[in-house]
Design a protein around this motif. Sequence first.
Motif, PDB file in Angstrom:
ATOM      1  N   UNK A 230     -89.771 -57.041  38.719  1.00  0.00           N
ATOM      2  CA  UNK A 230     -90.117 -56.175  37.576  1.00  0.00           C
ATOM      3  C   UNK A 230     -88.856 -55.601  36.954  1.00  0.00           C
ATOM      4  N   UNK A 231     -87.968 -55.055  37.792  1.00  0.00           N
ATOM      5  CA  UNK A 231     -86.767 -54.403  37.264  1.00  0.00           C
ATOM      6  C   UNK A 231     -85.674 -55.391  36.899  1.00  0.00           C
ATOM      7  N   UNK A 232     -85.508 -56.427  37.707  1.00  0.00           N
ATOM      8  CA  UNK A 232     -84.357 -57.306  37.516  1.00  0.00           C
ATOM      9  C   UNK A 232     -84.683 -58.593  36.745  1.00  0.00           C
ATOM     10  N   UNK A 233     -85.934 -58.763  36.346  1.00  0.00           N
ATOM     11  CA  UNK A 233     -86.272 -59.854  35.435  1.00  0.00           C
ATOM     12  C   UNK A 233     -86.973 -59.301  34.189  1.00  0.00           C
ATOM     13  N   UNK A 234     -88.182 -58.781  34.384  1.00  0.00           N
ATOM     14  CA  UNK A 234     -88.953 -58.311  33.234  1.00  0.00           C
ATOM     15  C   UNK A 234     -88.267 -57.169  32.496  1.00  0.00           C
ATOM     16  N   UNK A 235     -87.662 -56.252  33.237  1.00  0.00           N
ATOM     17  CA  UNK A 235     -87.073 -55.081  32.596  1.00  0.00           C
ATOM     18  C   UNK A 235     -85.560 -55.044  32.587  1.00  0.00           C
ATOM     19  N   UNK A 236     -84.918 -56.156  32.976  1.00  0.00           N
ATOM     20  CA  UNK A 236     -83.460 -56.159  33.053  1.00  0.00           C
ATOM     21  C   UNK A 236     -82.802 -55.854  31.711  1.00  0.00           C
TER      22      UNK A 236
END
Length: 841
Positions: A230-236
């Motif tokens: 979530x943080x390091x792909x979708x929300x990076x």
Amino acid sequence: MKHQYIISGMSCNGCRTKVEKTLNEIEGIHAEVNLNPGEATITMEKHVATEKLQEALSATGNYTIEMKTAENSGENAVKSCCSSKKEHSHHDHSKKASIPHNATGVFYCPMHCEGDKTYDKPGDCPVCGMDLVPQVAISHTQFTCPMHPEVISNEPGDCPICGMDLLPIQASGEENKSYTDLLKKMKIAVLFTLPIFIISMSEMIPNNPLYDIMPIEKWNWVQFLFSIPVLFYAGWMFFVRAYKSIVTWNLNMFTLIGIGTSVAFLFSVVGMFFPDIFPSEFKSHHGTIHLYFEAATVIITLVLLGQLLEAKAHGQTNGAIKELLKLAPTEATLVENGIDKVISIHSIKKGDLLRVKPGEKIPVDGKITTGESHIDESMITGEPIPVDKKAGDSIISGTINGTKSFVMTAEKVGSETMLSQIIQMVNDASRSRAPIQKLADKVAKYFVPTVVLISVLTFIIWAKFGPEPSYVYALINAIAVLIIACPCALGLATPMSVMVGVGKGAQFGILIKNAEALENMNKIDVLITDKTGTITEGKPSVEKVYAVNNDENFLLQNIASLNQHSEHPLAKAVVNFAKAENISVVEVLDFETITGKGVIGTIENKRIALGNKKLMLQVNASISSEIENKVTAEQNLGKTVSYIAIDQNVLGYVTITDAIKENSAQAIKELINQGVEVIMLTGDNANTAKAVAEQLHLSSFKADCLPEDKLKEIECLQAEGKIVAMAGDGINDAPALAKSNIGIAMGTGTDVAIESAKITLVKGDLNGIVKAKNLSHAVMSNIKQNLFFAFIYNTLGVPIAAGILYPVFGILLSPMLAALAMSLSSVSVIVNALRLRNLKL
């Protein structure tokens, strides 16, 4: 005198402002500078050498200026002054914000953080971090930053300044790429955030059933692992934008999101791996640290939802332009050697004969040569009634033929057609900044640092005075303040409304050059209007020729010969009348136009003068009382009369009528009811002007006006503090159109008048001014509503997130609810702006 210059070295609105200010400090000149393209229009009282202009610019920055010529006018003058710290200290660009020679698209920031700057690639705005949105183009695809319109790219990617996704400019399949990418990331985010949310919320359930499956320590590991995609792909991208905003000190909404979610995630990671370094109030009754993986992931997911909705909305704002693009046909029927041949519209050349069959779209601008039909021009003018067209009448590309076939001559092709110019004008206006946006810019400049300070103070106050566990309360409330205060809605408030409003105007044949004109149109106190071609049809016809010696054909031959090379409507009327009477024209020597007075020339060694009374005085022609009385009688009926003098003797006159447009009276009445003073300034005589003014119930008019008289009248009104709009259609109106606060050109008029104006009415009647004013009022009201939504969310949200209601009501705002409120603020602004699409003018 007015000159065009190309300026290199500008890449942001700060550069543009600096260059414009520097040039205007030079005595005797007035400069208006555009960022994209990098050009300056300089009006000089007396000639100023380019070297002097260059010297002034060199003293203030790395800028170059050169006179615009045919050779360099096609070059792009937008070169990055921000490509290195040496050149421009407040940015550090890794790429030049320039338009390559083979550019296929333009992207810009919908917040217009750096004015008209565009990008050639999609990505993020370097100032506010917003997705760059596309400028709709006629062909090819390019990409830009919604925050930085100066960044343009041929390929999708990130903004070189802020890292936002660059969005496509034009209406094409690639336009949905950004939306598709965001949708994919949104699905990933929801897939992994939902389990984290369930695990976290299950702690509120007595005898948590999940703990029967695994202990809390292992569930914490599940939350940690699920939070990574979530943080390091979708929300990076949000963290990249936050980092860029801090490095360049262009603090924006992503600064707050990045800091808030990073603190929540890093706190949770450290708490999971090193729980013993935290005080006991951070620990649960299980002895583990309270983790906030769910807060970080839910916030990212909600912000991603907001971005997804914005990407979809930006596509909708350009709906009007997309509809215009659909008007252009792809093929045309070429008539060559009597044979019909279907060709691509791109193969049409000026002068080609084209056959237009019933129901087909007109391929390019031109004139009917043979045949007649009725044309549906509603998609260009907004008027639903088809217009009858016959041989010799002009027709517009994109309009639809009725039930008859005809042959036309191509006169304007490609980017020269009115449809192409409309699309380009709407694009330019959509990307321009309204003056009211300065309010939002000023607030945003200080907003983010203030919010960070409030967040720090919130942590300190809760940590010191809050209930146990005080540090937990302090951390959560500090994060909530950062999240709810994201100024996305504040930045969207103005440009979203402008984009929709300009597109709506285009649907009704109201072409607005920039957002400033759209805003100022709502403020006008006075409308200055020309008579011929503005109030009247602009299609004068000769009613009669009067000769003292009854030799009317002799006078008609002389004045027709004199006018055979003139483009003035009155001259054409005389020539057409002579042709209808089978009068042949003869050679004219020493032809000269006396602006605002008439024409003179020599025919068979006789000096001929045709014009108003001022011209007769200038050539010392004597006017008999008989002619004077007859002329006055004609003028009192609202007719235009020109004296005819041969060798300084007035031997007769020609009476010309020009019908008042059907809707002129209604439009003027509506404007007066709205508090606008309507003044008619005309070059015609006082008697004719008075007759027209009385027929239209005008409170004020001035006759016998030369171009400089109109200019002076506007200057006098502006000196009184009036906001003046000028409506005209001729070359002689161009100076007044340029000087007025809002120049309004009739689309049926000259190219010079249209170029000088801020607003062009395609249909060319005063009713369009009423529609333009109504549109301006609606857009400004919409912008104020949007600013209210933005301010009210932040004004109420920040104190609540900080915990101001807790001592009395026990109410706290979790970071997740703060993220939801932040997204809703943006959605409310977008939905409100899109309401303008249903506006009825």
